[in-house]
Design a protein around this motif. Structure first.
Motif, mmCIF file in Angstrom:
data_model
loop_
_atom_site.group_PDB
_atom_site.id
_atom_site.type_symbol
_atom_site.label_atom_id
_atom_site.label_comp_id
_atom_site.label_asym_id
_atom_site.label_seq_id
_atom_site.Cartn_x
_atom_site.Cartn_y
_atom_site.Cartn_z
ATOM 1 N N LYS A 138 11.628 -6.637 8.362
ATOM 2 C CA LYS A 138 12.604 -5.623 7.931
ATOM 3 C C LYS A 138 12.212 -5.059 6.564
ATOM 4 C CE LYS A 138 16.573 -7.545 10.339
ATOM 5 N NZ LYS A 138 17.870 -8.222 10.187
ATOM 6 N N LEU A 139 11.794 -5.927 5.650
ATOM 7 C CA LEU A 139 11.402 -5.482 4.313
ATOM 8 C C LEU A 139 10.169 -4.586 4.373
ATOM 9 C CD1 LEU A 139 11.938 -5.697 1.264
ATOM 10 C CD2 LEU A 139 10.426 -7.680 1.243
ATOM 11 N N ARG A 140 9.185 -4.950 5.228
ATOM 12 C CA ARG A 140 7.992 -4.113 5.379
ATOM 13 C C ARG A 140 8.350 -2.748 5.947
ATOM 14 N NH1 ARG A 140 5.619 -8.980 7.389
ATOM 15 N NH2 ARG A 140 5.822 -8.206 9.511
ATOM 16 N N ASP A 141 9.222 -2.719 6.959
ATOM 17 C CA ASP A 141 9.643 -1.445 7.540
ATOM 18 C C ASP A 141 10.360 -0.586 6.512
ATOM 19 O OD1 ASP A 141 8.527 -2.145 9.942
ATOM 20 O OD2 ASP A 141 10.418 -2.795 10.859
ATOM 21 N N LYS A 142 11.185 -1.205 5.691
ATOM 22 C CA LYS A 142 11.919 -0.466 4.665
ATOM 23 C C LYS A 142 10.954 0.132 3.643
ATOM 24 C CE LYS A 142 15.508 -0.957 1.169
ATOM 25 N NZ LYS A 142 16.388 -1.880 0.454
ATOM 26 N N GLN A 143 9.945 -0.652 3.225
ATOM 27 C CA GLN A 143 8.973 -0.154 2.257
ATOM 28 C C GLN A 143 8.184 1.020 2.821
ATOM 29 O OE1 GLN A 143 6.722 -3.647 1.265
ATOM 30 N NE2 GLN A 143 8.074 -4.205 -0.431
ATOM 31 N N VAL A 144 7.832 0.974 4.109
ATOM 32 C CA VAL A 144 7.106 2.072 4.729
ATOM 33 C C VAL A 144 7.988 3.318 4.788
ATOM 34 C CG1 VAL A 144 6.056 2.869 6.886
ATOM 35 C CG2 VAL A 144 5.568 0.581 6.043
ATOM 36 N N GLU B 229 10.313 4.124 2.767
ATOM 37 C CA GLU B 229 10.497 4.650 1.415
ATOM 38 C C GLU B 229 9.201 5.198 0.817
ATOM 39 O OE1 GLU B 229 12.226 1.397 -0.686
ATOM 40 O OE2 GLU B 229 14.216 1.714 0.189
ATOM 41 N N GLY B 230 8.128 5.174 1.588
ATOM 42 C CA GLY B 230 6.886 5.779 1.137
ATOM 43 C C GLY B 230 5.951 4.827 0.421
ATOM 44 N N MET B 231 6.251 3.554 0.421
ATOM 45 C CA MET B 231 5.358 2.585 -0.220
ATOM 46 C C MET B 231 4.252 2.176 0.759
ATOM 47 S SD MET B 231 8.191 0.240 -2.069
ATOM 48 C CE MET B 231 7.626 -0.060 -3.703
ATOM 49 N N ARG B 232 3.259 1.505 0.240
ATOM 50 C CA ARG B 232 2.130 1.080 1.060
ATOM 51 C C ARG B 232 2.545 -0.029 2.019
ATOM 52 N NH1 ARG B 232 -2.896 0.621 2.297
ATOM 53 N NH2 ARG B 232 -4.301 -1.080 1.856
ATOM 54 N N ASN B 233 2.023 0.047 3.231
ATOM 55 C CA ASN B 233 2.300 -0.967 4.242
ATOM 56 C C ASN B 233 1.420 -2.188 3.976
ATOM 57 O OD1 ASN B 233 2.921 -2.434 6.493
ATOM 58 N ND2 ASN B 233 2.363 -0.849 7.960
ATOM 59 N N PRO B 234 2.014 -3.366 3.735
ATOM 60 C CA PRO B 234 1.199 -4.553 3.449
ATOM 61 C C PRO B 234 0.339 -4.982 4.633
ATOM 62 C CG PRO B 234 3.523 -4.979 3.009
ATOM 63 C CD PRO B 234 3.420 -3.638 3.627
ATOM 64 N N GLU B 235 0.687 -4.573 5.827
ATOM 65 C CA GLU B 235 -0.121 -4.928 7.000
ATOM 66 C C GLU B 235 -1.510 -4.301 6.922
ATOM 67 O OE1 GLU B 235 2.135 -3.726 10.380
ATOM 68 O OE2 GLU B 235 3.541 -5.390 10.218
ATOM 69 N N ASN B 236 -1.635 -3.186 6.200
ATOM 70 C CA ASN B 236 -2.938 -2.539 6.044
ATOM 71 C C ASN B 236 -3.832 -3.295 5.081
ATOM 72 O OD1 ASN B 236 -1.991 -0.563 7.738
ATOM 73 N ND2 ASN B 236 -1.386 0.806 6.085
ATOM 74 N N SER B 237 -3.259 -4.168 4.264
ATOM 75 C CA SER B 237 -4.034 -4.911 3.276
ATOM 76 C C SER B 237 -4.562 -6.234 3.814
ATOM 77 C CB SER B 237 -3.158 -5.203 2.049
ATOM 78 O OG SER B 237 -2.724 -4.000 1.478
ATOM 79 N N ARG B 238 -4.221 -6.573 5.011
ATOM 80 C CA ARG B 238 -4.667 -7.850 5.564
ATOM 81 C C ARG B 238 -6.163 -7.836 5.791
ATOM 82 N NH1 ARG B 238 0.195 -8.706 9.840
ATOM 83 N NH2 ARG B 238 1.790 -9.200 8.305
ATOM 84 N N GLY B 239 -6.766 -8.998 5.583
ATOM 85 C CA GLY B 239 -8.218 -9.106 5.717
ATOM 86 C C GLY B 239 -8.665 -9.052 7.160
ATOM 87 N N THR B 240 -9.963 -8.962 7.353
ATOM 88 C CA THR B 240 -10.516 -8.883 8.702
ATOM 89 C C THR B 240 -10.478 -10.235 9.400
ATOM 90 O OG1 THR B 240 -12.728 -9.263 7.829
ATOM 91 C CG2 THR B 240 -12.026 -6.976 8.094
#
Length: 77
Positions: free
Chosen positions: A11-17, A19-30
């Motif tokens: 829910k917090l990740r969806d809210k940040q997206v 609101e225009g903030m960066r999605n932390p799922e994109n920062s996950r490593g390979t």
């Protein structure tokens, strides 16, 4: 259609997206996306080779505890 509950983190990740903030799922490593099912155990030949190298290394390398030194002292009259 079955709707499953969302976790607080999701829910917090969806809210940040929203609101225009960066999605932390994109920062996950390979490594998180890696397919680990291709991992296999060592073959018998690989295990024997590893054991051979390990024994050879201990035989010719760091086994310094069994070293015996003799000191001969001759006193002349």
């Amino acid at each position: 259609m079955i709707i499953l509950a969302k976790s607080k983190a999701k829910k917090l990740r969806d809210k940040q997206v929203r609101e225009g903030m960066r999605n932390p799922e994109n920062s996950r490593g390979t490594y998180a996306l890696a397919n680990l099912t291709t991992k296999t155990t060592k073959t018998k030949k690989e295990k024997l080779n590893q054991l051979y190298k390990k024994e050879r290394q201990s035989r010719y390398g760091g086994d310094q505890e069994n070293v015996v030194l003799y000191l001969l002292y001759l006193k002349s009259a």
